[in-house]
Every structure is written in structure tokens, then in C-alpha cells.
Scaffold this motif. Structure first.
Motif, mmCIF file in Angstrom:
data_model
loop_
_atom_site.group_PDB
_atom_site.id
_atom_site.type_symbol
_atom_site.label_atom_id
_atom_site.label_comp_id
_atom_site.label_asym_id
_atom_site.label_seq_id
_atom_site.Cartn_x
_atom_site.Cartn_y
_atom_site.Cartn_z
ATOM 1 N N VAL A 1 0.858 -1.198 0.000
ATOM 2 C CA VAL A 1 0.000 0.000 0.000
ATOM 3 C C VAL A 1 0.889 1.241 0.000
ATOM 4 O O VAL A 1 0.861 2.035 0.954
ATOM 5 N N PRO A 2 1.673 1.434 -1.052
ATOM 6 C CA PRO A 2 2.604 2.559 -1.064
ATOM 7 C C PRO A 2 1.880 3.904 -1.003
ATOM 8 O O PRO A 2 0.788 4.061 -1.548
ATOM 9 N N VAL A 3 2.503 4.849 -0.331
ATOM 10 C CA VAL A 3 1.965 6.203 -0.221
ATOM 11 C C VAL A 3 2.878 7.137 -1.013
ATOM 12 O O VAL A 3 4.061 7.282 -0.691
ATOM 13 N N SER A 4 2.327 7.746 -2.066
ATOM 14 C CA SER A 4 3.098 8.670 -2.891
ATOM 15 C C SER A 4 3.275 9.991 -2.168
ATOM 16 O O SER A 4 2.303 10.581 -1.676
ATOM 17 N N GLY A 5 4.517 10.453 -2.101
ATOM 18 C CA GLY A 5 4.778 11.715 -1.424
ATOM 19 C C GLY A 5 4.096 12.885 -2.097
ATOM 20 O O GLY A 5 3.556 13.779 -1.428
ATOM 21 N N ASN A 6 4.095 12.907 -3.424
ATOM 22 C CA ASN A 6 3.456 14.015 -4.134
ATOM 23 C C ASN A 6 1.954 14.027 -3.914
ATOM 24 O O ASN A 6 1.354 15.081 -3.655
ATOM 25 N N SER A 7 1.325 12.854 -4.017
ATOM 26 C CA SER A 7 -0.127 12.783 -3.794
ATOM 27 C C SER A 7 -0.465 13.116 -2.342
ATOM 28 O O SER A 7 -1.456 13.804 -2.057
ATOM 29 N N ARG A 8 0.329 12.644 -1.422
ATOM 30 C CA ARG A 8 0.109 12.924 -0.005
ATOM 31 C C ARG A 8 0.162 14.420 0.275
ATOM 32 O O ARG A 8 -0.702 14.978 0.961
ATOM 33 N N ASP A 9 1.190 15.081 -0.269
ATOM 34 C CA ASP A 9 1.356 16.509 0.008
ATOM 35 C C ASP A 9 0.253 17.342 -0.628
ATOM 36 O O ASP A 9 -0.199 18.329 -0.040
ATOM 37 N N SER A 10 -0.162 16.967 -1.843
ATOM 38 C CA SER A 10 -1.206 17.753 -2.510
ATOM 39 C C SER A 10 -2.561 17.582 -1.835
ATOM 40 O O SER A 10 -3.391 18.503 -1.854
ATOM 41 N N ALA A 11 -2.814 16.418 -1.229
ATOM 42 C CA ALA A 11 -4.105 16.186 -0.574
ATOM 43 C C ALA A 11 -4.146 16.736 0.843
ATOM 44 O O ALA A 11 -5.226 16.894 1.417
ATOM 45 N N ARG A 12 -3.021 17.030 1.410
ATOM 46 C CA ARG A 12 -2.970 17.492 2.802
ATOM 47 C C ARG A 12 -3.427 18.947 2.900
ATOM 48 O O ARG A 12 -3.023 19.798 2.101
#
Length: 594
Positions: free
Chosen positions: A93-104
Motif C-alpha cells: 500500500v505505497p503512499v506517494s509523497g506528491n499525492s500525499r502533500d497535494s491532498a494534505r
């Protein structure tokens, strides 16, 4: 080193206050255990467990680090967060850093006081931090069926037992929790958001000690240096790592940040004066500063490590502030006196050894210079005390040729001498001790100087005696020139013996090797060439008042270096024997205690 004077200060360090993570350990975190819904799992076998995957996603979402290829060519960020990202990727269940930061939408950064960090993504708050910081904020937990159940006292006890068991083996433990609520509520501030949390589980990570640290700690102990650990980690975890590297000798006293805050200054002074190495766990920057102040008030020379902005006051106040070059902030590096390019505790001990070596080499330089004063002064005393009956054995220009010509390069070469054996086994030097002491003056003037003066005077008188001189009778100029030349050459020959004697302060010359300082050998070669030019080149003979020496005179000078060195070697050998006898007579710590 930002100040050259700090190198010498390092040599007299009595206490090192060190961080744990990244300094004693490798700072390469790897998740080894999970606790979810009352069960302990291994990451390698937890890929099919939905609750473990949910825990890993929540932990990885509450990060700011990036794995390689995720918006950056190399891994970047805190090693703990990188380990959480790798955990999620390993469980599928990898967490993409770019997707994580944009959704935060909100980031509540890690607070060194509360020991936790939170992020808001949509209507979900994710929290990670020290178990004792996160658990009090939790009212529910994720049970085995995937439901949110009340966090009862028995479950809290079970969680605490798991934390203590892992910490006792040196593992670093994080608690991960979440809260589902309206985004506006979660964005209303940290205090309003971080409450009524649901515990998702625990994550335990291993951060092994650096391979070179145990030997470095042992060397520090032999040098009489105490090592205290000041860390933000959980007490049992820090104590176990300290025990693994030899700090505290298995009897670590652990003092938490809360206990330190409750201590008065007198209590802290008594604690630090006990001679025991202490692990200060969950420590705050203010606590680190208090410890530094207390140690310095007791007369200790303190080396203090730090990497954060809040560590700057303690780094500035310590005698030697040591910042981390890799993980440290710019503020910490600016406040520090010394920057570790590899963030390794072993480098601190090597720097202490370098400080001791620099101090020793300054003493060797001074010893070499001082020793030549006696054979230069004694000829004038003989001339004065004899009322001129004995002619002046040395001219002013010949003295200048010694002080400015033959003496300089060997003296500089002694400043590059390598550390002699047993350097880190010596007792601590008093911070108030100067470079020049009674022993140095005794060696310079009483041993090396007297030996050189006797030999030089003997050579001068021998040349006059061979020419038929008697006190009060003037000698022809050629004979007098050859006699003063003999004095000049004799001092140079004694300089060679003094240079080899000055290479060690305690150990024998054999222990470091006769030819182990090529710079000194080059300096002596220049010294001999310059002396030969002054003695045998007619233009220089006219300037310095010298005359050529024959084979007999040269043979007479040949044993001078060996005799001067031998006199000092006997002096140091007797001192080593006296030191060994004292050590044998002193009772050991165990026998004294029994």
C-alpha cells in the motif's frame, strides 16, 4: 573546527553529552514489529492483514519525507519517516509523497515538547508520536474485527507492556492514531484537533548502534571522560542502546524530562557529581541547557552534541558545541564550535585524541626550543665567570645561525608529530594546566640542556687543548675560529638528539619508530646542509667567523646526538617505571569497594 583554539580545548574534555539517534546509532530505521488490535505482527508476514495495512497507510500519510523517485532523485527526510514509507510500500500500500502533500490541508509539525506530529487530509487527522504522548489523547482503538472499541484500562496496560518490552531490546516505538471529523474542526488548531483519537497501533523500529561506537566509548573511558546520553527517545530504548555501546557499564541511571524539570539545581548537581553515567530520556532543549550549565559549574569541560534549532543555546554554552553536519540545522551548525561531517560519536573521540595530540606537539615544540637555551648561554657564563681567561666559545652571528637557520624546520616538524602510544590512556589534564610546567622545564634545562652544554663545552675546550692553549693565553685567530666552530657544530649535533628526544613525552622512541616522521628527517637534512655550508664555504666562513673542521673534530661530534637522546631516554624510562609502580600499588575499584 570553527576555532583553532577549540582543538586544544577538546584535549581536556572531561564530559561528553551526546545524542542517541544518528550519533550513537546509524540513523537507518527499519520497522521490525507491529502491534495491531492486541496482536504483535512481523512486517514480512503482515501483507495480507487489512488492519496492518491500514496502520501502515496512516503512519506513512503522517510524514513529510520522500522516497527515491517520488519527486526527488534520492531519499529525503527524517529516517523514521522514510522507514514508515518503506513499511507501507512493503505491505503493498505505497503512499506517494506528491499525492500525499497535494491532498494534505493542514500540517501540525513535530513538537519536541509534545513528542508528536499530526496531518489533516480531508476529514481525517493522522497522528504519530511517542506512545506516552499519543495514548492519553486516545479514547478508542481499532479492535480485531475492525471496529472502533473503547480503549479500556486493560488495553492500555497491554499497549504499555508491548512498548516496554520492545524498548527494553533497544527498539524505537511510535504510536499511530487517527480522528475522523469535520475538516473545519480538524483545522481549528492543534489543541482542538488532537483529542478523542482512535489508536490504530504501534510501530517498532530498529536503529542499530554504529560499529565504531563501542570502541570509541571504551577509549573515552580510558581517557577518564564520562559520557552522558541526552535524547528525546523513550528511556528504556535509550538505556538499552547505551548499554550496547558500553555507556554506564550496564548500570544506567535513566532520568526523564519530567523528572529533570522537578529537580532543583542542588539535586541536579548531586546527581551529576555522583560519577555515574546517566541517560537523560525525553529531554527538552531547556533540560539540555540546564545539564550543560550544571556540569560547567562543577568545573567540567563539556562537549555537547545537538542538531536542532532549539539545541543552539546549549551548543553555544558548552565548552565545545558539536553540531551534526548531515542531519543538523543551519542554526545548530552556526552556534557550534565543531561540526561532525559524518554525525558519528566515534569522530568526537577521535577529535579529543587530536586535541590531546596538538597539545602534546606544542609541548614538544617548546621543549625543543627551550633545550637549546642552555648550551647557548653556558659559554657566555664561562667567559664571564672566568674574567675572560677562557675565550668566548660562541659568536653572536653563530647564535643567530642556530636560532634562525638550523633550529626552525625541525621545530616545525615536531608540530606534525603523530600521537604517541597510550595518549588516550593518560589521566585527564587539568583545564588550568599550562603548556609549560615543571616537568617540561626539568627535561629542557635539567636533562637535555645540561647534557648539551657539557658536550658542547667539552668540544670547545678539546680543540683549544689540542692547540696547546692555557687559560689567560691568547690563541691565534685560526685556532680560535676552529674552536668556536666546534661549539657551533656541537650545538647543531645536540639539536639532532634533542629533536628525536622531544618526539615523545612519555613513550620510548622505539614505540613510535625512528623514521616515522619524514618531515623531521627532512628538517634535520636541511639543518646538516646549512651547517656544512656555514663551516666549509669560504664566503660564509668570513661572515660567521667559522673555520673548516677536520676528521678528528667530526668524529668527536658524532656521538653527541646519541648521548643527548640517551640521557633523556633514561629520564623518561625512569618516569615510566615510577608510573607503573604507582599503578600496581593503587587498589582497583573492585577491591576498594569490597
Amino acid at each position: 573546527m570553527k576555532r583553532l583554539s577549540a582543538v586544544e580545548t577538546l584535549g581536556s574534555t572531561t564530559v561528553i553529552c551526546t545524542d542517541k539517534t544518528g550519533t550513537l546509532t546509524e540513523n537507518r530505521m527499519r520497522v521490525t514489529h507491529l502491534w495491531v488490535a492486541g496482536r504483535q505482527r512481523e512486517p514480512a508476514t503482515a501483507g495480507g492483514d487489512r488492519l496492518c495495512r491500514e496502520l501502515a497507510v496512516a503512519a506513512a500519510t503522517c510524514t513529510t519525507a520522500h522516497l527515491p523517485g517520488d519527486g526527488a532523485p534520492a531519499a529525503g527526510g527524517d529516517p523514521t519517516e522514510l522507514a514508515l514509507l518503506r513499511l507501507a510500500a512493503g505491505l503493498g500500500v505505497p503512499v506517494s509523497g506528491n499525492s500525499r502533500d497535494s491532498a494534505r490541508s493542514v500540517l501540525y509539525a513535530f513538537d519536541p515538547r509534545s513528542k508528536r506530529m499530526s496531518t489533516v487530509t480531508g476529514g481525517r487527522l493522522h497522528v504519530k508520536g511517542a506512545p506516552e504522548s499519543v495514548l492519553p489523547l486516545c479514547t478508542r482503538y481499532l479492535d480485531g474485527s475492525g471496529r472502533f472499541s473503547t480503549l479500556t484500562g486493560s488495553v492500555r496496560h497491554e499497549v504499555g507492556a508491548a512498548v516496554d518490552a520492545w524498548a527494553a531490546t533497544g527498539l524505537r516505538v511510535l504510536a499511530v492514531a487517527q480522528r475522523i471529523a469535520e475538516p473545519d474542526l480538524l483545522a481549528a488548531g492543534r489543541e482542538a484537533a488532537e483529542r478523542e483519537l482512535t489508536l490504530l497501533g504501534l510501530v517498532a523500529m530498529v536503529d542499530p548502534p554504529r560499529e565504531a561506537v563501542p570502541a570509541a566509548v571504551s577509549a573515552a573511558h580510558r581517557a577518564g571522560i564520562r559520557v552522558h546520553v541526552i535524547t528525546g527517545d523513550y528511556g528504556p530504548t535509550a538505556a538499552e542502546i547505551a548499554a550496547q555501546v558500553g555507556i554506564g557499564d550496564g548500570r544506567q541511571r535513566v532520568v526523564t524530562g519530567a523528572e529533570l524539570e522537578q529537580m532543583g539545581d542542588a539535586d541536579l548537581d548531586r546527581l551529576l557529581a555522583g560519577g555515574q553515567e546517566i541517560v537523560f530520556a525525553r529531554s527538552s532543549p531547556e533540560g539540555k541547557l540546564r545539564i550543560c550549565e550544571a556540569l560547567r559549574s562543577e568545573g567540567h569541560i563539556v562537549a555537547m552534541t545537538g542538531d536542532g534549532v532549539n539545541d543552539a543555546p546549549a551548543l553555544r554554552r558548552a565548552d565545545i558545541g558539536i553540531a551534526m553536519g548531515r542531519s543538523g540545522t543551519d542554526v545548530a551548525r552556526e552556534a557550534a564550535t565543531m561540526v561532525l561531517t559524518d554525525d558519528n560519536f566515534a569522530t568526537i573521540v577521535r577529535a579529543v585524541e587530536a586535541g590531546r595530540r596538538v597539545y602534546d606537539n606544542v609541548r614538544k615544540f617548546v621543549l625543543y626550543i627551550f633545550a637549546h637555551a642552555v648550551p647557548e648561554v653556558v659559554p657566555f657564563l664561562i667567559f664571564a665567570l672566568s674574567g675572560g681567561a677562557v675565550p668566548l666559545p660562541l659568536t653572536v652571528l653563530q647564535i643567530l645561525a642556530i636560532d634562525l637557520g638550523t633550529e626552525t624546520l625541525p621545530a616545525l616538524a615536531l608540530g606534525r608529530e603523530r600521537a604517541e602510544p597510550g595518549l588516550m590512556d593518560r589521566p585527564l589534564r587539568s583545564p588550568k594546566a599550562g603548556v609549560i610546567d615543571a616537568r617540561l622545564l626539568l627535561r629542557a634545562w635539567g636533562v637535555l640542556g645540561v647534557a648539551s652544554a657539557v658536550l658542547v663545552t667539552a668540544g670547545f675546550l678539546w680543540v683549544l687543548w689540542r692547540a696547546g692553549w692555557q687559560p689567560g693565553i691568547d690563541m691565534p685567530d685560526p685556532v680560535y675560529a676552529q674552536a668556536t666552530t666546534m661549539t657551533f657544530a656541537g650545538i647543531v649535533a645536540c639539536q639532532i638528539g634533542t629533536a628525536f628526544a622531544a618526539r615523545t613525552d612519555h613513550a620510548s622512541l622505539r614505540s613510535i619508530g625512528v623514521f616515522s616522521n619524514p618531515l623531521l628527517l627532512g628538517g634535520i637534512a636541511f639543518e646538516l646542509a646549512f651547517t656544512a655550508a656555514v663551516i666549509y664555504l669560504p664566503p660564509l666562513q668570513a661572515v660567521f667567523g667559522t673555520a673548516a673542521l677536520g676528521v678528528a673534530e667530526l668524529l668527536f661530534l658524532t656521538p653527541f646526538p646519541l648521548l643527548v637522546w640517551g640521557a633523556d631516554e633514561i629520564f623518561r624510562a625512569r618516569a615510566r617505571r615510577r608510573g607503573a609502580d604507582v599503578t600496581k600499588e593503587e587498589p582497583s575499584c573492585e577491591s576498594a569497594t569490597s
